[in-house]
Write a protein that holds these residues in place. Structure first.
Motif, PDB file in Angstrom:
ATOM      1  N   ALA A  91      32.039  39.177  57.857  1.00 39.46           N
ATOM      2  CA  ALA A  91      33.059  40.205  57.628  1.00 39.46           C
ATOM      3  C   ALA A  91      34.343  39.634  57.028  1.00 39.46           C
ATOM      4  N   SER A  92      34.785  38.478  57.535  1.00 44.28           N
ATOM      5  CA  SER A  92      36.032  37.906  57.036  1.00 44.28           C
ATOM      6  C   SER A  92      35.919  37.543  55.558  1.00 44.28           C
ATOM      7  N   PHE A  93      34.734  37.132  55.136  1.00 49.30           N
ATOM      8  CA  PHE A  93      34.502  36.766  53.740  1.00 49.30           C
ATOM      9  C   PHE A  93      34.530  38.006  52.847  1.00 49.30           C
ATOM     10  N   THR A  94      33.814  39.062  53.232  1.00 53.41           N
ATOM     11  CA  THR A  94      33.756  40.278  52.413  1.00 53.41           C
ATOM     12  C   THR A  94      35.108  40.997  52.365  1.00 53.41           C
ATOM     13  N   LEU A  95      35.822  41.019  53.479  1.00 50.67           N
ATOM     14  CA  LEU A  95      37.149  41.637  53.478  1.00 50.67           C
ATOM     15  C   LEU A  95      38.125  40.833  52.624  1.00 50.67           C
ATOM     16  N   GLY A  96      37.958  39.507  52.653  1.00 49.26           N
ATOM     17  CA  GLY A  96      38.789  38.656  51.801  1.00 49.26           C
ATOM     18  C   GLY A  96      38.559  38.960  50.326  1.00 49.26           C
ATOM     19  N   ILE A  97      37.297  39.167  49.949  1.00 49.44           N
ATOM     20  CA  ILE A  97      36.967  39.513  48.567  1.00 49.44           C
ATOM     21  C   ILE A  97      37.590  40.857  48.193  1.00 49.44           C
ATOM     22  N   ALA A  98      37.560  41.817  49.125  1.00 53.22           N
ATOM     23  CA  ALA A  98      38.180  43.133  48.864  1.00 53.22           C
ATOM     24  C   ALA A  98      39.673  42.983  48.598  1.00 53.22           C
ATOM     25  N   MET A  99      40.350  42.131  49.369  1.00 52.42           N
ATOM     26  CA  MET A  99      41.782  41.896  49.156  1.00 52.42           C
ATOM     27  C   MET A  99      42.032  41.250  47.796  1.00 52.42           C
ATOM     28  N   LEU A 100      41.158  40.314  47.405  1.00 51.66           N
ATOM     29  CA  LEU A 100      41.282  39.684  46.090  1.00 51.66           C
ATOM     30  C   LEU A 100      41.148  40.718  44.973  1.00 51.66           C
ATOM     31  N   GLY A 101      40.160  41.608  45.124  1.00 54.19           N
ATOM     32  CA  GLY A 101      39.932  42.628  44.106  1.00 54.19           C
ATOM     33  C   GLY A 101      41.115  43.553  43.938  1.00 54.19           C
ATOM     34  N   LEU A 102      41.687  44.010  45.050  1.00 55.74           N
ATOM     35  CA  LEU A 102      42.830  44.920  44.981  1.00 55.74           C
ATOM     36  C   LEU A 102      44.068  44.221  44.409  1.00 55.74           C
ATOM     37  N   ALA A 103      44.244  42.944  44.770  1.00 58.61           N
ATOM     38  CA  ALA A 103      45.402  42.194  44.251  1.00 58.61           C
ATOM     39  C   ALA A 103      45.314  42.041  42.736  1.00 58.61           C
ATOM     40  N   VAL A 111      32.091  39.720  42.745  1.00 54.49           N
ATOM     41  CA  VAL A 111      32.448  40.969  43.419  1.00 54.49           C
ATOM     42  C   VAL A 111      33.880  41.364  43.091  1.00 54.49           C
ATOM     43  N   VAL A 112      34.767  40.374  43.006  1.00 52.43           N
ATOM     44  CA  VAL A 112      36.166  40.665  42.665  1.00 52.43           C
ATOM     45  C   VAL A 112      36.256  41.377  41.321  1.00 52.43           C
ATOM     46  N   TYR A 113      35.576  40.834  40.315  1.00 47.64           N
ATOM     47  CA  TYR A 113      35.692  41.429  38.989  1.00 47.64           C
ATOM     48  C   TYR A 113      34.972  42.767  38.880  1.00 47.64           C
ATOM     49  N   ILE A 114      33.908  42.956  39.641  1.00 50.30           N
ATOM     50  CA  ILE A 114      33.262  44.272  39.672  1.00 50.30           C
ATOM     51  C   ILE A 114      34.221  45.295  40.282  1.00 50.30           C
ATOM     52  N   LEU A 115      34.844  44.918  41.391  1.00 56.70           N
ATOM     53  CA  LEU A 115      35.832  45.806  42.012  1.00 56.70           C
ATOM     54  C   LEU A 115      36.976  46.109  41.057  1.00 56.70           C
ATOM     55  N   VAL A 116      37.472  45.061  40.403  1.00 54.82           N
ATOM     56  CA  VAL A 116      38.601  45.229  39.474  1.00 54.82           C
ATOM     57  C   VAL A 116      38.228  46.172  38.336  1.00 54.82           C
ATOM     58  N   SER A 117      37.033  45.974  37.760  1.00 55.44           N
ATOM     59  CA  SER A 117      36.630  46.803  36.620  1.00 55.44           C
ATOM     60  C   SER A 117      36.479  48.262  37.016  1.00 55.44           C
ATOM     61  N   ILE A 118      35.878  48.527  38.172  1.00 52.20           N
ATOM     62  CA  ILE A 118      35.660  49.907  38.608  1.00 52.20           C
ATOM     63  C   ILE A 118      36.979  50.575  38.988  1.00 52.20           C
ATOM     64  N   ILE A 119      37.779  49.892  39.823  1.00 47.39           N
ATOM     65  CA  ILE A 119      39.018  50.501  40.317  1.00 47.39           C
ATOM     66  C   ILE A 119      40.032  50.684  39.194  1.00 47.39           C
ATOM     67  N   SER A 120      40.190  49.660  38.344  1.00 48.39           N
ATOM     68  CA  SER A 120      41.199  49.749  37.284  1.00 48.39           C
ATOM     69  C   SER A 120      40.841  50.830  36.267  1.00 48.39           C
ATOM     70  N   TYR A 121      39.575  50.894  35.872  1.00 47.07           N
ATOM     71  CA  TYR A 121      39.171  51.910  34.901  1.00 47.07           C
ATOM     72  C   TYR A 121      39.293  53.308  35.509  1.00 47.07           C
ATOM     73  N   GLY A 122      38.978  53.414  36.805  1.00 44.77           N
ATOM     74  CA  GLY A 122      39.123  54.703  37.486  1.00 44.77           C
ATOM     75  C   GLY A 122      40.566  55.152  37.547  1.00 44.77           C
ATOM     76  N   ILE A 123      41.460  54.216  37.840  1.00 48.12           N
ATOM     77  CA  ILE A 123      42.878  54.557  37.949  1.00 48.12           C
ATOM     78  C   ILE A 123      43.463  54.963  36.601  1.00 48.12           C
ATOM     79  N   VAL A 124      43.157  54.195  35.529  1.00 43.32           N
ATOM     80  CA  VAL A 124      43.738  54.543  34.224  1.00 43.32           C
ATOM     81  C   VAL A 124      43.113  55.823  33.660  1.00 43.32           C
ATOM     82  N   SER A 125      41.923  56.192  34.148  1.00 41.44           N
ATOM     83  CA  SER A 125      41.334  57.458  33.723  1.00 41.44           C
ATOM     84  C   SER A 125      42.057  58.636  34.377  1.00 41.44           C
ATOM     85  N   VAL A 126      42.427  58.451  35.661  1.00 43.13           N
ATOM     86  CA  VAL A 126      43.144  59.512  36.382  1.00 43.13           C
ATOM     87  C   VAL A 126      44.630  59.501  36.031  1.00 43.13           C
TER      88      VAL A 126
END
Length: 401
Positions: free
Chosen positions: A210-222, A345-360
């Motif tokens: 869990a600590s590893f996956t949550l760490g990756i999530a924080m990296l992606g959002l940052a 995983v970081v870059y997958i998160l970044v690509s999905i979240i960033s493209y979603g945000i700039v679309s909205v």
């Protein structure tokens, strides 16, 4: 001492390739508006070239780590550098957006091979405090890409057009590849057998931590905070504020420095209580985003845009530095796989979240950018709450045992 000398030049070359992913995305950021007009495509289509790179770079890292742990880093890295250079030349001479998108996917795959191989190099060669020292420098060295690339790209665009950015990437990768071929060697000591079941078990173990996956999530959002600016900032500066690509390059340069400052602060506070310093940092980040929104009722110009973006990016760099060091040192026996999993995983998160945000929230003005920062800050707060609950649960389990 002899061993240290032997690895000096390969280590410098490895560090020089870590920012390649940043160069591949950031060097043509000031050229996005001009590129769209030259190719007669929409803003969303030209932003798609960034998104496709991020997705292919992220997905490739998920799998390339296991290949590098089984078949070595050196030869695959050299081949990837050559293919990257060729793909850059194809983009420079092409006027077909579909071919450019295909080459950007190839860029993502080859950069994944290069960067994951060079990350694993440090774990292969160094250990103990020396390894931690180098790992803590990763995000600082990587930030040279976002700092230098748009600055160079702005001038190249102004003097020679958007194609010159990709000619530059071709020359850069070919030059470093030649030096790598002359001075570097294979560093993998114990190849991992390429058994799909074994590799799947390793991935499952990492994901289940869990600590590893949550760490990756924080990296992606940052990092998404940086990417959202990259996808919107040039359009705000060049279209709304009517400034030049050179100015857009200088702005990206300044925000790259902000990211590096956050990395330096993260490295300087490496011995401070981990959770406490990150909660404080995230609180500041959300406060800056809220203040940025509030300031729009009174003033909105280039100065306010850069002031708040600088502070928010510095906080993001601090978060990234701390969690990146943690994630990469979590599974040293599988350096390639853990490095690939983290970056992928970081870059997958970044690509999905960033493209979603700039679309909205399209690149219209500073208001949309500030709302994007606030959304990402609040999502990070939710992840930090999950981190806190996970840590408390683990502590309770240990006490019970």
């Amino acid at each position: 001492m002899t061993d240290e000398r032997q690895h000096r030049i390969p280590t410098i070359l490895a560090f020089s390739l870590l920012p390649l992913s940043g160069f591949a995305t950031d060097i043509y950021i000031p050229s996005l508006p001009s590129m769209g007009m030259a190719l007669h495509i929409s803003n969303v289509q030209v932003q798609l070239t960034l998104t496709l790179f991020l997705i292919s770079y992220g997905v490739s890292q998920l799998f390339i780590g296991s290949v590098l742990d089984s078949f070595g880093r050196f030869k695959l890295g050299l081949i990837a550098l050559l293919v990257f250079a060729i793909a850059s030349l194809v983009i420079a001479v092409s006027h077909n957006i579909y071919l450019i998108c295909l080459m950007r996917i190839i860029h993502g795959i080859t950069v994944a091979i290069i960067v994951v191989a060079k990350r694993a190099y440090f774990v292969d060669v160094y250990e103990g405090d020396r390894l931690k020292h180098y790992l803590s420098m990763f995000t600082i060295i990587w930030s040279a890409g976002p700092i230098v690339a748009p600055f160079i790209g702005g001038y190249l665009e102004h003097l020679f057009g958007w194609q010159s950015n990709f000619y530059f990437l071709a020359v850069l990768s070919a030059g470093i590849g030649l030096l790598d071929w002359l001075y570097s060697r294979e560093t993998l000591k114990k190849p991992v057998a390429f058994h799909l079941r074994t590799i799947a078990d390793i991935y499952a173990n990492m994901i289940g931590t869990a600590s590893f996956t949550l760490g990756i999530a924080m990296l992606g959002l940052a990092y998404t905070m940086v990417m959202v600016y990259n996808m919107t900032g040039p359009f705000i500066i060049e279209h709304q504020l009517k400034l030049t690509p050179v100015i857009a390059g200088y702005c990206s340069l300044l925000l790259g420095i902000a990211w590096m400052c956050g990395g330096f602060i993260g490295r300087a506070t490496i011995k401070r209580p981990f959770f406490r310093k990150l909660v404080f940092n995230l609180s500041l980040q959300i406060l800056f985003a809220v203040t940025m929104i509030g300031s729009l009722f009174f003033v909105s110009n280039l100065f306010t845009l850069l002031l708040f973006a600088f502070l928010i990016h510095a906080c993001a760099g601090f978060t990234y530095n701390n969690y990146f060091t943690y994630c990469l040192s979590k599974f040293p026996q599988y350096a390639g796989i853990s490095g690939g999993m983290t970056g992928g995983v970081v870059y997958i998160l970044v690509s999905i979240i960033s493209y979603g945000i700039v679309s909205v929230l399209p690149p219209k003005d500073e208001g949309h950018l500030s709302y994007s920062y606030l959304i990402l800050g609040l999502l990070s707060a939710l992840v930090m709450i999950a981190v806190f609950l996970t840590n408390r649960k683990q502590t309770s389990t240990l006490r019970t045992a």
